[in-house]
Write an enzyme that holds these catalytic residues in place. Sequence first.
Site, mmCIF file in Angstrom:
data_model
loop_
_atom_site.group_PDB
_atom_site.id
_atom_site.type_symbol
_atom_site.label_atom_id
_atom_site.label_comp_id
_atom_site.label_asym_id
_atom_site.label_seq_id
_atom_site.Cartn_x
_atom_site.Cartn_y
_atom_site.Cartn_z
ATOM 1 N N GLU A 107 0.850 -1.203 0.000
ATOM 2 C CA GLU A 107 0.000 0.000 0.000
ATOM 3 C C GLU A 107 0.881 1.247 0.000
ATOM 4 O O GLU A 107 1.982 1.248 0.559
ATOM 5 C CB GLU A 107 -0.906 -0.053 1.244
ATOM 6 C CG GLU A 107 -1.798 1.134 1.465
ATOM 7 C CD GLU A 107 -2.849 1.364 0.375
ATOM 8 O OE1 GLU A 107 -2.455 1.569 -0.790
ATOM 9 O OE2 GLU A 107 -4.045 1.378 0.705
ATOM 10 N N ARG A 173 1.323 11.856 -9.842
ATOM 11 C CA ARG A 173 1.800 10.498 -9.543
ATOM 12 C C ARG A 173 3.190 10.258 -10.135
ATOM 13 O O ARG A 173 3.945 9.424 -9.659
ATOM 14 C CB ARG A 173 0.863 9.443 -10.151
ATOM 15 C CG ARG A 173 -0.499 9.360 -9.507
ATOM 16 C CD ARG A 173 -1.225 8.115 -10.018
ATOM 17 N NE ARG A 173 -2.656 8.170 -9.822
ATOM 18 C CZ ARG A 173 -3.296 7.831 -8.706
ATOM 19 N NH1 ARG A 173 -2.606 7.417 -7.672
ATOM 20 N NH2 ARG A 173 -4.592 7.907 -8.620
HETATM 21 P P1 IMP Z 1 -6.994 5.693 5.001
HETATM 22 O O1 IMP Z 1 -8.093 4.724 4.673
HETATM 23 O O2 IMP Z 1 -7.493 6.888 5.763
HETATM 24 O O3 IMP Z 1 -5.822 5.036 5.700
HETATM 25 O O4 IMP Z 1 -6.485 6.303 3.635
HETATM 26 C C1 IMP Z 1 -5.697 5.574 2.760
HETATM 27 C C2 IMP Z 1 -5.728 6.124 1.356
HETATM 28 O O5 IMP Z 1 -5.965 7.546 1.321
HETATM 29 C C3 IMP Z 1 -4.377 5.922 0.693
HETATM 30 O O6 IMP Z 1 -4.277 4.651 0.090
HETATM 31 C C4 IMP Z 1 -4.310 7.065 -0.295
HETATM 32 O O7 IMP Z 1 -4.936 6.691 -1.505
HETATM 33 C C5 IMP Z 1 -5.134 8.175 0.359
HETATM 34 N N1 IMP Z 1 -4.239 9.129 1.051
HETATM 35 C C6 IMP Z 1 -4.131 9.315 2.384
HETATM 36 N N2 IMP Z 1 -3.231 10.276 2.675
HETATM 37 C C7 IMP Z 1 -2.755 10.705 1.478
HETATM 38 C C8 IMP Z 1 -1.760 11.693 1.117
HETATM 39 O O8 IMP Z 1 -1.126 12.378 1.942
HETATM 40 N N3 IMP Z 1 -1.544 11.845 -0.216
HETATM 41 C C9 IMP Z 1 -2.202 11.120 -1.172
HETATM 42 N N4 IMP Z 1 -3.116 10.189 -0.868
HETATM 43 C C10 IMP Z 1 -3.396 9.974 0.451
#
Ligand code: IMP
Length: 182
Positions: A107, A173
């Site tokens: 991830e 990206r």
């Molecule tokens: P979570 O479910 O809150 O842990 O979020 C996970 C997903 O949010 C990641 O796989 C990313 O796709 C997105 N994400 C979270 N923080 C960032 C960031 O700082 N930059 C870009 N994408 C993020």
Amino acid sequence: MNDPEIINLNNSTFRRLISAKEIEEKIALLAQQIRKDMGNAEVPVFLCILKGAFVFAADLVRNYDGLCELQFLRLSSYSGTDSTGEVKAYPGLDTDKLKGRRVVIVEDIVDTGLSMNYLLKDLRKYKPRTLDVAALFTKPSRLCHDVKVDYSCFEIPDAFIVGYGLDYDGLYRNLPAIYVKE
Ligand code: IMP
């Protein structure tokens, strides 16, 4: 693209937080650690979570000095259907290949841990022998779900980062380093 300290894109300024070289070095160490933990008899399945982890997964498997398989999974709010009309939870993922295997979820970032918490619970139904998490980034101050990240490259503060596979609205990206928006 190279990785300058400051870049201007789309009328926004971005400051480099982690260089491409630092990322490269950390991933090489992480791949060695996973290889050591797997031992010689194992052929792990690396499960790349699209889209954000595609760059990390590509570098991780190329640094993995042993046999391994690579699969891809897209987490989405909707499910696709195959030709039989059957609803598939993860279109394109060969779930039979996870059974009895040592699976490492790859991830980009574990932020609140919501997605990983769901994924860990859901993937267990395919009966992998072990299920580990390799995350390029974790944001410990944001974590609010019970998620154990087994392999992590960088702990970062609560900031929104882009580059090295991570996007903002589909952009950035392709940046080789990690940047924060000023
Ligand atoms: P979570 O479910 O809150 O842990 O979020 C996970 C997903 O949010 C990641 O796989 C990313 O796709 C997105 N994400 C979270 N923080 C960032 C960031 O700082 N930059 C870009 N994408 C993020």
